[in-house]
Design an enzyme around this catalytic site. Structure first.
Site, PDB file in Angstrom:
ATOM      1  N   CYS A  69      -0.103 -10.277   0.027  1.00  0.00           N
ATOM      2  CA  CYS A  69      -1.137 -10.972  -0.754  1.00  0.00           C
ATOM      3  C   CYS A  69      -0.499 -11.567  -2.017  1.00  0.00           C
ATOM      4  CB  CYS A  69      -2.220  -9.973  -1.144  1.00  0.00           C
ATOM      5  SG  CYS A  69      -3.466 -10.734  -2.189  1.00  0.00           S
ATOM      6  N   GLU A  95       1.543   0.063  -1.130  1.00  0.00           N
ATOM      7  CA  GLU A  95       1.578  -1.051  -2.099  1.00  0.00           C
ATOM      8  C   GLU A  95       2.369  -0.625  -3.335  1.00  0.00           C
ATOM      9  OE1 GLU A  95      -2.199  -2.734  -3.599  1.00  0.00           O
ATOM     10  OE2 GLU A  95      -1.105  -3.021  -5.466  1.00  0.00           O
ATOM     11  N   SER A  97      -8.077   4.044   4.192  1.00  0.00           N
ATOM     12  CA  SER A  97      -8.118   2.935   3.251  1.00  0.00           C
ATOM     13  C   SER A  97      -8.439   3.439   1.852  1.00  0.00           C
ATOM     14  CB  SER A  97      -9.163   1.923   3.723  1.00  0.00           C
ATOM     15  OG  SER A  97      -9.668   1.204   2.630  1.00  0.00           O
ATOM     16  N   SER A  98      -7.513   3.223   0.924  1.00  0.00           N
ATOM     17  CA  SER A  98      -7.712   3.769  -0.423  1.00  0.00           C
ATOM     18  C   SER A  98      -8.872   3.063  -1.119  1.00  0.00           C
ATOM     19  CB  SER A  98      -6.428   3.691  -1.233  1.00  0.00           C
ATOM     20  OG  SER A  98      -6.391   2.565  -2.039  1.00  0.00           O
TER      21      SER A  98
END
Ligand code: F3S
Length: 284
Positions: A98, A128, A222-223
């Protein structure tokens, strides 16, 4: 049943871009790999696997690979992984990181080169954050909670640059930055929380505060989904975390007249719509 669905529910720009990239590469042909699951959503990952996409789970799996296309997901990866892929002549690198994450990589690379100490506010075990850490020229400190922020010590003559994981809770980020601010260091703070996350969290909080029950849809790993669940649970006691409609096995208490729905960044639209129409049709 009255249903309020968050406008910001579901795929954010970066995730949509990454998923679209994989489907485009499938059409182009050849053997496709994603470095890690492209998004934290089992349904989407299964669909991609059925179309021949293989998930690489580790650096050592990547090391063994000699040909094909490797797609980097929206979370990004560390510099070391880019460098490793670039050494392989017959591997095509498709970077779906992203742009908001790329921005953090650039900040960390530039500021660490200037000699600043990098502090990342986020979860050290999240890919990430690991990718961000991997762009620093010098050791990075990752801080996730108040205790860690309070315990932080550094050479007073060294400037500090603070960035954040894109999906970190804004309120907590501000609290931690305040703790750093009291330490007397020279600090440059860059709020790198993605606005998609902020919007989703703010809207979820607003909706959860006015409904009888709240449904958060998203992947278990999913955080950003877990954070949405945390926020909604604070505002609404009957908050449920589901991955698909099938997980919504128990009904709502009789007193429930209004249900709110939100979803993490990795939840495809069709799952949100399925849950929405099912709950709307519920008659208690
Ligand atoms: Fe990118 Fe923000 Fe989504 S950082 S991947 S648009 S949550």
């Amino acid at each position: 049943m009255k249903v309020i669905t968050a406008e910001s529910a579901g795929f954010c720009f970066g995730v949509k871009r990454a998923v679209d990239t994989v489907y485009k590469e499938i059409e182009a042909g050849g053997k496709i790999y994603t470095y890690g699951e492209i998004i934290h959503n089992e349904e989407v990952v299964k669909d991609l696997e059925s179309k021949g996409v293989t998930v690489l789970h580790s650096k050592s799996e990547l090391e063994k690979l000699e040909e094909g296309t490797v797609i980097i997901r929206s979370h990004g990866v560390s510099k070391e992984i880019y460098d490793l892929i670039k050494t392989k002549e017959n591997i095509k690198l498709v970077d779906a990181t992203c742009p908001f994450v790329v921005k953090i990589h650039n900040i960390v690379e530039e500021e660490s080169k200037k000699g600043k100490k990098i502090v990342v506010i986020g979860d050290a075990s999240h890919p990430e954050v690991q990718g961000i850490v991997g762009f620093s020229d010098s050791p990075v400190t990752v801080v996730q909670n108040k205790n860690e922020a309070e315990a932080f010590e550094n050479d007073p003559s060294q400037e500090i640059c603070i960035v954040s994981q894109t999906t970190f809770n804004y309120k907590k980020f501000a609290e931690l930055v305040e703790i750093f601010g009291k330490k007397g260091y020279s600090i440059n703070t860059v709020n790198t929380i993605c606005s998609a996350t902020e919007q989703r969290q703010t809207e979820a909080r607003e909706i959860a505060s006015k409904v009888d029950a709240m449904i958060v849809i998203g992947g278990k790993n999913s955080s950003n989904t877990r954070k949405l669940y945390e926020i909604c649970s604070e505002m609404c006691r009957d908050t449920r975390l589901i991955q698909t409609l099938a997980d919504l096995d128990s009904g709502f208490p009789e007193s429930t007249s209004c249900v709110g729905i939100t979803a993490g960044a990795s939840t495809p639209n069709y799952i949100i719509e399925e849950v929405q129409s099912n709950v709307r049709g519920t008659d208690f």
